[in-house]
Motif scaffolding. Structure first.
Motif, PDB file in Angstrom:
ATOM      1  N   ALA A 370      -0.863 -80.813 -25.126  1.00 44.31           N
ATOM      2  CA  ALA A 370      -1.650 -80.070 -24.149  1.00 44.31           C
ATOM      3  C   ALA A 370      -1.645 -80.782 -22.800  1.00 44.31           C
ATOM      4  N   SER A 371      -1.754 -82.081 -22.821  1.00 44.31           N
ATOM      5  CA  SER A 371      -1.712 -82.846 -21.560  1.00 44.31           C
ATOM      6  C   SER A 371      -0.352 -82.691 -20.882  1.00 44.31           C
ATOM      7  N   ARG A 372       0.722 -82.735 -21.693  1.00 44.24           N
ATOM      8  CA  ARG A 372       2.058 -82.566 -21.110  1.00 44.24           C
ATOM      9  C   ARG A 372       2.237 -81.159 -20.551  1.00 44.24           C
ATOM     10  N   LEU A 373       1.719 -80.169 -21.271  1.00 46.17           N
ATOM     11  CA  LEU A 373       1.846 -78.786 -20.802  1.00 46.17           C
ATOM     12  C   LEU A 373       1.061 -78.582 -19.515  1.00 46.17           C
ATOM     13  N   ASP A 374      -0.146 -79.135 -19.442  1.00 44.61           N
ATOM     14  CA  ASP A 374      -0.953 -79.000 -18.221  1.00 44.61           C
ATOM     15  C   ASP A 374      -0.240 -79.644 -17.031  1.00 44.61           C
ATOM     16  N   ALA A 375       0.391 -80.800 -17.251  1.00 42.70           N
ATOM     17  CA  ALA A 375       1.129 -81.462 -16.175  1.00 42.70           C
ATOM     18  C   ALA A 375       2.346 -80.642 -15.769  1.00 42.70           C
ATOM     19  N   ALA A 376       3.043 -80.095 -16.751  1.00 40.63           N
ATOM     20  CA  ALA A 376       4.217 -79.271 -16.449  1.00 40.63           C
ATOM     21  C   ALA A 376       3.806 -78.027 -15.670  1.00 40.63           C
ATOM     22  N   MET A 377       2.681 -77.435 -16.041  1.00 39.85           N
ATOM     23  CA  MET A 377       2.204 -76.239 -15.322  1.00 39.85           C
ATOM     24  C   MET A 377       1.838 -76.591 -13.879  1.00 39.85           C
ATOM     25  N   ALA A 378       1.229 -77.752 -13.675  1.00 37.57           N
ATOM     26  CA  ALA A 378       0.896 -78.155 -12.298  1.00 37.57           C
ATOM     27  C   ALA A 378       2.157 -78.260 -11.466  1.00 37.57           C
ATOM     28  N   GLY A 379       3.220 -78.793 -12.056  1.00 34.23           N
ATOM     29  CA  GLY A 379       4.484 -78.898 -11.336  1.00 34.23           C
ATOM     30  C   GLY A 379       5.109 -77.548 -11.046  1.00 34.23           C
ATOM     31  N   GLU A 380       4.899 -76.566 -11.912  1.00 36.86           N
ATOM     32  CA  GLU A 380       5.475 -75.241 -11.705  1.00 36.86           C
ATOM     33  C   GLU A 380       4.652 -74.406 -10.737  1.00 36.86           C
ATOM     34  N   SER A 392      -5.348 -75.325 -17.607  1.00 35.30           N
ATOM     35  CA  SER A 392      -5.685 -76.311 -18.639  1.00 35.30           C
ATOM     36  C   SER A 392      -5.633 -75.674 -20.019  1.00 35.30           C
ATOM     37  N   THR A 393      -5.260 -76.495 -20.960  1.00 31.38           N
ATOM     38  CA  THR A 393      -5.191 -76.084 -22.357  1.00 31.38           C
ATOM     39  C   THR A 393      -6.412 -76.644 -23.064  1.00 31.38           C
ATOM     40  N   VAL A 408      -7.249 -72.976 -29.840  1.00 32.62           N
ATOM     41  CA  VAL A 408      -6.539 -73.283 -28.597  1.00 32.62           C
ATOM     42  C   VAL A 408      -6.634 -72.093 -27.651  1.00 32.62           C
ATOM     43  N   ALA A 409      -6.895 -72.367 -26.397  1.00 36.27           N
ATOM     44  CA  ALA A 409      -6.948 -71.298 -25.388  1.00 36.27           C
ATOM     45  C   ALA A 409      -6.417 -71.839 -24.063  1.00 36.27           C
ATOM     46  N   PHE A 410      -5.614 -71.012 -23.383  1.00 33.84           N
ATOM     47  CA  PHE A 410      -5.145 -71.339 -22.041  1.00 33.84           C
ATOM     48  C   PHE A 410      -6.145 -70.763 -21.039  1.00 33.84           C
ATOM     49  N   ALA A 420     -13.567 -72.061 -14.733  1.00 31.59           N
ATOM     50  CA  ALA A 420     -12.330 -71.739 -15.463  1.00 31.59           C
ATOM     51  C   ALA A 420     -12.608 -70.627 -16.460  1.00 31.59           C
ATOM     52  N   GLY A 421     -11.579 -69.884 -16.744  1.00 36.44           N
ATOM     53  CA  GLY A 421     -11.728 -68.781 -17.692  1.00 36.44           C
ATOM     54  C   GLY A 421     -10.377 -68.300 -18.174  1.00 36.44           C
ATOM     55  N   PRO A 422     -10.363 -67.261 -19.034  1.00 39.44           N
ATOM     56  CA  PRO A 422      -9.096 -66.733 -19.554  1.00 39.44           C
ATOM     57  C   PRO A 422      -8.201 -66.228 -18.434  1.00 39.44           C
ATOM     58  N   LEU A 423      -6.896 -66.352 -18.646  1.00 40.00           N
ATOM     59  CA  LEU A 423      -5.921 -65.915 -17.650  1.00 40.00           C
ATOM     60  C   LEU A 423      -6.194 -64.498 -17.168  1.00 40.00           C
TER      61      LEU A 423
END
Length: 550
Positions: A370-380, A392-393, A408-410, A420-423
């Motif tokens: 989840a931490s890696r995904l959040d970092a990857a999303m920040a970069g995108e 955030s995940t 789990v929720a994005f 923060a809330g659902p997409l």
């Protein structure tokens, strides 16, 4: 990948054949030209829920056919095997919508249900757009998406195995407790039944033997009287005496008969031997039919006891021994039940501990991913002009299950400090499109065999942001197939294959057509997207620059 889509008499399409290619396939056209109809038709043949009325006015039925070229080990093979449908790498889906609303579907010429179509579509095509409720916006699928990103299949298998062992151990405890409760409820009966059975101790076949003995004893007196008369008739006062006299008389005159009496004498001697054997058998029968005066009473008493106990327990007399063993086993279970349940509870506790350990290992891997995904999303998100947005995940402890203990929720916050809330609830239309695209880019390394469709995912963005969207779509298409419906010239310019969707008027009928564009026509179409209805040379030059910059 999707190779072709054939549409007949659906909405404003009379007949249309599309041939798609690997890479980035772009569909453009004026608003209302029919681009969404193509997706409606594709969704129809894939079994998706969509418009209720799809048949073109004046036609008896509408029809859509889609065909795919797939690897032999593609995930659809499992669905096809379960449905009993052959598969050799080519998959043809065909679905017909009759005027009366009836829908009929075939897969590789085998008629199938809508459920089979949807199971196949989940493994064939992934649709993303502002109304994307089938894919990334569905919170129920976020855990699986995170697991794909994390590459934790080994950990997932361990958790599923642990859950199965835990469930079986708990079921064993419940079954043992239920058995003990049932035995305890009939304890008094069981112990009394065992006492009766042990006291009687019936043997298999004993009932038939006793019945035979009883009938024989009942008829014994009459039998003995007849046998006794036969004994007298065969004895010295009967046959034996007369034969002895006859033998003596013949022997007295045999010497004077010149051998004529030798044969009769020999026959008489043999007859005397046989008569002696008959007399012995009669005497033995008389002795065998002699019994104690109380024997009949005792035999009847035991016979009736066996039959009565068999009726009481609803079993055959010969099965009383087996029934007794079953009752003894229940009594033994009653006496040892508490100890057995304690052992089973200990085993269930161990299984639960093993499951918890595996689930915690998986949970740790998920949190790291989840931490890696959040970092990857920040970069995108930064190149998509959403550098202030926060993705955030969230992982929370949920109910234990075969997939672990995590929910789990994005979630997103469009600005720092904002809640923060659902997409689907937090992001606006344009923001949502970019969130979905960024998320798909981050997750695409874990996807395989899917055709990705983006429906106007670039809506509400332009300039450098639209160019960033186009770059990411092209990147997604490098090792697969992407179909994108777009109004953005920056996105369209990155397409490897380009189709223009437009309406035409024929008499009183409006029809939609799709035309594959060659280089020159493609320049004009992108120029139209840049400048509007009036295509200028400057717009064409800008289109060429966009295309050449790719």
């Amino acid at each position: 990948m999707l190779r072709g889509l054939d549409i007949r008499d659906m909405l404003i399409i009379d007949r249309l054949e599309l041939r798609f290619q690997p890479g980035l396939n772009v569909l453009t056209g004026e608003t209302g030209a029919g681009k969404s109809i193509l997706l409606d038709a594709l969704g129809f043949v894939l079994g998706w829920r969509g418009r209720a009325e799809l048949v073109r006015a004046g036609a008896e039925q509408g029809e859509a056919t889609a065909w795919f070229d797939l690897a032999d080990d593609h995930p659809v093979a499992e669905v096809l095997e379960e449905a009993g449908i052959g598969f050799d790498g080519e998959l043809i889906l065909r679905r017909v919508n009759a005027r009366d609303g009836r829908k009929t579907a075939w897969v590789n010429d085998r008629r199938v249900s809508g459920e089979v179509l949807r199971a196949l579509s989940d493994r064939l095509v992934e649709l993303h757009g502002q109304q994307d409720d089938r894919g990334l916006l569905d919170p129920r699928g976020h855990r699986a998406l995170l697991d794909q990103f994390a590459g934790v299949e080994t950990e997932r298998k361990a958790v599923r195995a642990g859950w199965k062992a835990r469930r079986e151990a708990m079921a064993a405890v419940e079954a043992a407790e239920l058995r003990l409760q049932e035995v305890q409820a009939e304890e008094e009966f069981l112990r009394h039944a065992v006492s009766e059975l042990d006291a009687l101790n019936p043997e298999a076949g004993e009932e038939a033997t006793l019945d035979t003995e009883r009938r024989l004893m009942q008829a014994a007196e009459k039998i003995r009287e007849d046998i006794r008369r036969a004994e007298q008739a065969l004895g010295l006062q009967g046959a034996e005496g007369q034969m002895t006299d006859g033998l003596r008389w013949l022997e007295g005159v045999a010497g004077e008969a010149e051998g004529r009496l030798d044969a009769p004498l020999a026959a008489l001697e043999r007859a005397m031997v046989e008569l002696g054997e008959a007399q012995g058998g009669v005497v033995e029968a008389l002795e065998g039919l002699s019994f104690d005066a109380h024997a009949l009473e005792n035999t009847e008493e035991r016979l009736f006891a066996i039959r009565g106990l068999a009726r009481k327990h609803g079993v055959a007399p010969d099965d009383l021994g087996t029934f007794a063993e079953e009752i003894r086993a229940k009594v033994a279970a009653l006496e040892s039940g508490a100890g057995e349940i304690t052992a089973l509870r200990d085993a269930a506790a161990e299984a639960d501990e093993a499951y918890r350990a595996a689930a915690l290992t998986l949970s740790g891997a998920r949190r790291a991913a989840a931490s890696r995904l959040d970092a990857a999303m920040a970069g995108e998100l930064a190149p998509l002009k959403m550098e202030r947005a926060i993705f955030s995940t969230e992982i929370a402890e949920g109910s234990p299950g075969p997939e672990g203990i995590d929910d789990v929720a994005f979630v997103v916050a469009t600005n720092p400090g904002a809640p923060a809330g659902p997409l689907a609830k937090i992001a606006s239309g344009g923001e949502l499109s970019r969130f979905l695209l960024a998320l798909k880019v981050c997750l695409t390394g874990t996807a395989s065999g899917l055709t990705l469709i983006f429906d106007e995912i670039d809506r509400g963005v332009g300039g450098a942001t639209a160019d960033a969207v186009g770059r990411r779509l092209a990147s997604l298409a490098e090792d697969g197939q992407v179909l994108v419906v777009t109004h953005s010239p920056q996105v369209a310019a990155r397409g490897g294959y380009h189709w223009r969707v437009e309406k035409r008027q024929e008499a009183e009928t409006t029809l939609s057509t799709v035309t594959p564009l060659e280089e020159g026509d493609r320049v004009d179409e992108i120029a139209r997207m840049i400048s509007g209805d009036r295509i200028t040379e400057a717009a064409r030059e800008a289109a060429r620059v966009l295309i050449e910059a790719q």
